[in-house]
Design an enzyme around this catalytic site. Structure first.
Site, PDB file in Angstrom:
ATOM      1  N   GLN A  97      -2.405  -8.002  -9.301  1.00  0.00           N
ATOM      2  CA  GLN A  97      -1.354  -7.028  -8.972  1.00  0.00           C
ATOM      3  C   GLN A  97      -0.133  -7.258  -9.863  1.00  0.00           C
ATOM      4  OE1 GLN A  97       0.337  -7.661  -5.094  1.00  0.00           O
ATOM      5  NE2 GLN A  97       1.338  -5.662  -5.028  1.00  0.00           N
ATOM      6  N   GLY A  98       0.163  -6.311 -10.743  1.00  0.00           N
ATOM      7  CA  GLY A  98       1.310  -6.437 -11.656  1.00  0.00           C
ATOM      8  C   GLY A  98       2.473  -5.580 -11.201  1.00  0.00           C
TER       9      GLY A  98
ATOM     10  N   SER B 185       5.765  -7.319  -9.664  1.00  0.00           N
ATOM     11  CA  SER B 185       7.030  -8.045  -9.864  1.00  0.00           C
ATOM     12  C   SER B 185       7.336  -8.251 -11.338  1.00  0.00           C
ATOM     13  CB  SER B 185       6.967  -9.420  -9.191  1.00  0.00           C
ATOM     14  OG  SER B 185       6.661  -9.281  -7.828  1.00  0.00           O
TER      15      SER B 185
ATOM     16  N   GLU C  34      -1.431  -3.621   2.583  1.00  0.00           N
ATOM     17  CA  GLU C  34      -1.110  -5.050   2.520  1.00  0.00           C
ATOM     18  C   GLU C  34      -0.604  -5.520   3.881  1.00  0.00           C
ATOM     19  OE1 GLU C  34       1.856  -6.164  -0.386  1.00  0.00           O
ATOM     20  OE2 GLU C  34       1.061  -8.198  -0.432  1.00  0.00           O
TER      21      GLU C  34
ATOM     22  N   GLU D 263      14.300 -12.763   3.886  1.00  0.00           N
ATOM     23  CA  GLU D 263      15.605 -12.067   3.927  1.00  0.00           C
ATOM     24  C   GLU D 263      15.387 -10.549   3.851  1.00  0.00           C
ATOM     25  OE1 GLU D 263      14.959 -14.619   1.874  1.00  0.00           O
ATOM     26  OE2 GLU D 263      16.184 -16.176   2.824  1.00  0.00           O
TER      27      GLU D 263
HETATM   28  C1  LIG Z   1       2.730 -17.392  -4.247  1.00  0.00           C
HETATM   29  C2  LIG Z   1       3.247 -16.074  -4.743  1.00  0.00           C
HETATM   30  C3  LIG Z   1       2.354 -15.133  -5.212  1.00  0.00           C
HETATM   31  C4  LIG Z   1       2.817 -13.906  -5.703  1.00  0.00           C
HETATM   32  N1  LIG Z   1       1.907 -13.017  -6.208  1.00  0.00           N
HETATM   33  C5  LIG Z   1       2.345 -11.847  -6.751  1.00  0.00           C
HETATM   34  C6  LIG Z   1       1.414 -10.953  -7.362  1.00  0.00           C
HETATM   35  O1  LIG Z   1       0.200 -11.201  -7.417  1.00  0.00           O
HETATM   36  N2  LIG Z   1       1.892  -9.814  -7.918  1.00  0.00           N
HETATM   37  C7  LIG Z   1       3.221  -9.484  -7.879  1.00  0.00           C
HETATM   38  O2  LIG Z   1       3.579  -8.415  -8.367  1.00  0.00           O
HETATM   39  N3  LIG Z   1       4.139 -10.323  -7.320  1.00  0.00           N
HETATM   40  C8  LIG Z   1       3.730 -11.494  -6.763  1.00  0.00           C
HETATM   41  N4  LIG Z   1       4.634 -12.381  -6.185  1.00  0.00           N
HETATM   42  C9  LIG Z   1       6.057 -12.065  -6.293  1.00  0.00           C
HETATM   43  C10 LIG Z   1       6.755 -11.733  -4.983  1.00  0.00           C
HETATM   44  O3  LIG Z   1       6.429 -10.435  -4.577  1.00  0.00           O
HETATM   45  C11 LIG Z   1       8.261 -11.902  -5.257  1.00  0.00           C
HETATM   46  O4  LIG Z   1       8.501 -13.278  -5.489  1.00  0.00           O
HETATM   47  C12 LIG Z   1       9.122 -11.437  -4.127  1.00  0.00           C
HETATM   48  O5  LIG Z   1       9.037 -10.045  -3.984  1.00  0.00           O
HETATM   49  C13 LIG Z   1      10.604 -11.827  -4.344  1.00  0.00           C
HETATM   50  O6  LIG Z   1      11.051 -11.415  -5.599  1.00  0.00           O
HETATM   51  P1  LIG Z   1      11.758 -12.423  -6.621  1.00  0.00           P
HETATM   52  O7  LIG Z   1      10.908 -13.637  -6.745  1.00  0.00           O
HETATM   53  O8  LIG Z   1      12.095 -11.673  -7.846  1.00  0.00           O
HETATM   54  O9  LIG Z   1      13.085 -12.898  -5.877  1.00  0.00           O
HETATM   55  P2  LIG Z   1      14.478 -12.117  -5.858  1.00  0.00           P
HETATM   56  O10 LIG Z   1      14.247 -10.702  -5.478  1.00  0.00           O
HETATM   57  O11 LIG Z   1      15.198 -12.391  -7.117  1.00  0.00           O
HETATM   58  O12 LIG Z   1      15.202 -12.847  -4.651  1.00  0.00           O
HETATM   59  C14 LIG Z   1      15.842 -14.116  -4.792  1.00  0.00           C
HETATM   60  C15 LIG Z   1      16.472 -14.486  -3.454  1.00  0.00           C
HETATM   61  O13 LIG Z   1      17.469 -13.495  -3.098  1.00  0.00           O
HETATM   62  C16 LIG Z   1      17.169 -12.931  -1.840  1.00  0.00           C
HETATM   63  N5  LIG Z   1      17.485 -11.498  -1.853  1.00  0.00           N
HETATM   64  C17 LIG Z   1      17.162 -10.589  -2.817  1.00  0.00           C
HETATM   65  N6  LIG Z   1      17.598  -9.364  -2.467  1.00  0.00           N
HETATM   66  C18 LIG Z   1      18.218  -9.487  -1.274  1.00  0.00           C
HETATM   67  C19 LIG Z   1      18.864  -8.565  -0.385  1.00  0.00           C
HETATM   68  N7  LIG Z   1      18.964  -7.270  -0.677  1.00  0.00           N
HETATM   69  N8  LIG Z   1      19.384  -9.052   0.778  1.00  0.00           N
HETATM   70  C20 LIG Z   1      19.280 -10.381   1.090  1.00  0.00           C
HETATM   71  N9  LIG Z   1      18.680 -11.298   0.289  1.00  0.00           N
HETATM   72  C21 LIG Z   1      18.147 -10.862  -0.867  1.00  0.00           C
HETATM   73  C22 LIG Z   1      15.670 -13.121  -1.640  1.00  0.00           C
HETATM   74  O14 LIG Z   1      15.333 -13.139  -0.260  1.00  0.00           O
HETATM   75  C23 LIG Z   1      15.464 -14.492  -2.296  1.00  0.00           C
HETATM   76  O15 LIG Z   1      15.792 -15.517  -1.421  1.00  0.00           O
HETATM   77  C24 LIG Z   1       4.206 -13.606  -5.698  1.00  0.00           C
HETATM   78  C25 LIG Z   1       5.115 -14.562  -5.206  1.00  0.00           C
HETATM   79  C26 LIG Z   1       4.643 -15.778  -4.737  1.00  0.00           C
HETATM   80  C27 LIG Z   1       5.629 -16.784  -4.230  1.00  0.00           C
END
Ligand SMILES: Cc1cc2nc3c(=O)[nH]c(=O)nc-3n(C[C@H](O)[C@H](O)[C@H](O)COP(=O)(O)OP(=O)(O)OC[C@H]3O[C@@H](n4cnc5c(N)ncnc54)[C@H](O)[C@@H]3O)c2cc1C
Length: 399
Positions: free
Chosen positions: A140-141, A143, A258, A384
């Site tokens: 899944q692409g 993020s 999902e 969050e």
């Molecule tokens: C083990 C694992 C597998 C994954 N697999 C996939 C995958 O196969 N394909 C894919 O596309 N993605 C995947 N992901 C990505 C996952 O969907 C993202 O990590 C997640 O959506 C959070 O995005 P980010 O990491 O960019 O964090 P950010 O969005 O940058 O957030 C950073 C911090 O800020 C907080 N935050 C952000 N916005 C807000 C808000 N509006 N209010 C309050 N707090 C906020 C968040 O809660 C977090 O604590 C995976 C992640 C993990 C950990």
């Protein structure tokens, strides 16, 4: 890889009180339980990631050959047309048999049902059979480095060149990308668009020059997810899922699957885990590893976690009942997600404490498991973000 059968199915009583709509003697449960007793390889999965993935692929193949790989899919696509209560029982039985996960979860749980709902006949016949059998693997692409929680900030772009899409951009945290044959990529296809408009979901072949995969090592030591770079990567024009420039709608359909699927899977694996912790706490050996005071505290935490898992089980059942009525999971998916992510992490912490220093050692089973559970409150949307959704959309609080 050959699968050696070595597990014994646990009694369903360890999941809590019997529930009349999904009873222990339900013919569907009984049939699947009997099949699992013959075929499930049980635990533990290998710690080495390549071996683990190979086992999951072989296990999915076994499920496929037994007709059990994608029960929620319609029969015409190789599934069983299982409704929500049947799916609830299916995942409980998998947990009781301590069966491994499958290799192609993003395919079977996300892309497959989305294709069945909005995909063209060409895409369905090309991809559904190989997805189910694990012959081809999908990742899944969605993020990106600056578009995680804020998915509408997507910058990867695609343009049509003759009968092909040309894709440029970067994805991140893409689980199992290194093993995948295809990535379903959310791209901006209308260059003048902003936010959730002008996106398209494309299926992109991974084995080509324009795609570079760089695994990222997690805290658990596994390079489970990856950075994926698209530099002029090509995909056939027909590989757009749902409407061109309407990828947001397609993505929201995919997220419904999902959240629904997650609701059926979570509580049962955690209850099996708590059952195993309880067994350890009953062993005199456990008392030797931790102090009597710590053991007493662990017992109290275990009871509290078990009670919360029971609440989650009941909540999931109510969700299943609403889905049976034809309603969508809606915001309840956020409640399930939040509940599950926090519980999984706390169960991981309890496991760590029971194993003392070993509980945090990489290369040991408890250490690996504990560190892997840290991701529970991040993937599928962070806690969050789930809290924001619950506050704003379920409780009507101001943004
Ligand atoms: C083990 C694992 C597998 C994954 N697999 C996939 C995958 O196969 N394909 C894919 O596309 N993605 C995947 N992901 C990505 C996952 O969907 C993202 O990590 C997640 O959506 C959070 O995005 P980010 O990491 O960019 O964090 P950010 O969005 O940058 O957030 C950073 C911090 O800020 C907080 N935050 C952000 N916005 C807000 C808000 N509006 N209010 C309050 N707090 C906020 C968040 O809660 C977090 O604590 C995976 C992640 C993990 C950990």
């Amino acid at each position: 890889m050959t699968i050696s059968v070595k597990s014994k199915t646990l009694p369903s009583s360890i999941l809590g009180p019997e529930i009349s709509v999904v009873p222990d003697d339900h013919p569907f449960r009984q049939e699947f339980r009997g099949w699992l007793a013959e075929n499930s390889p049980g635990i533990p999965e290998p710690l080495d990631q390549d071996e683990k993935f190979a086992l999951r692929r072989a296990w999915q193949r076994t499920l496929f050959e037994g007709g059990w790989a994608g029960p929620a899919w319609a029969e015409e696509y190789g599934g069983r047309g299982a409704g929500p209560f049947h799916q609830f029982m299916y995942y409980e039985e998998l947990a009781l048999a301590r069966a491994p996960f499958i290799a192609n979860t993003p395919g079977i749980s996300l892309l497959g049902p989305t294709l069945i709902e909005v995909g063209s006949e060409e895409l369905k016949s090309r991809f559904l059979p190989v997805m189910l059998s694990a012959e081809e693997i999908f990742c899944q692409g969605f993020s990106e480095p600056d578009a995680g929680s804020d998915l509408a900030a997507i910058r990867a772009k695609a343009r049509l060149d003759g009968d092909e899409w040309v894709i440029d951009g970067q994805k991140i945290w893409t689980t199992w990308a290194q093993y995948s044959d295809f990535c379903f990529v959310l791209c901006r296809t209308d260059p003048a668009s902003e936010r959730h408009r002008g996106l398209t979901l494309l299926i992109c072949p991974m084995d080509q020059e324009g795609v570079t995969v760089r695994p990222i090592e997690q805290i658990s030591g596994d390079p489970e997810f990856c950075e994926v770079f698209f530099d002029g990567a090509r995909a056939p024009a027909a590989y757009a899922v749902g409407g061109v420039d309407d990828g947001w709608t397609t993505a929201m359909i995919l997220f419904q699957f999902e959240r629904g699927d997650q609701g059926f899977t979570d509580h049962s694996r955690m209850l099996v885990h708590l059952h195993e912790i309880a067994a350890e706490l009953r062993e005199p050996r456990a008392a030797g590893r931790i102090s009597a005071a710590a053991a007493a505290q662990a017992r109290r935490r275990l009871a509290a976690l078990w009670t919360r898992c029971q609440e989650l089980r009941r909540f999931n059942l109510r969700v299943a009942a609403r889905l049976e009525e034809g309603e969508s999971i809606g915001m309840n998916g956020s409640v399930v997600n939040l509940f599950w992510g926090e519980l999984e992490r706390e169960i991981g912490e309890l496991t760590a404490e029971l194993h003392g220093a070993r509980g945090l050692l990489l290369g040991t089973e408890p250490g690996h498991e504990v560190l892997a559970t840290r991701a529970g409150t991040i993937h599928s949307g962070t806690s969050e973000i789930q809290l924001n959704i619950i506050a704003e959309r379920l409780l009507g609080l101001p943004r």
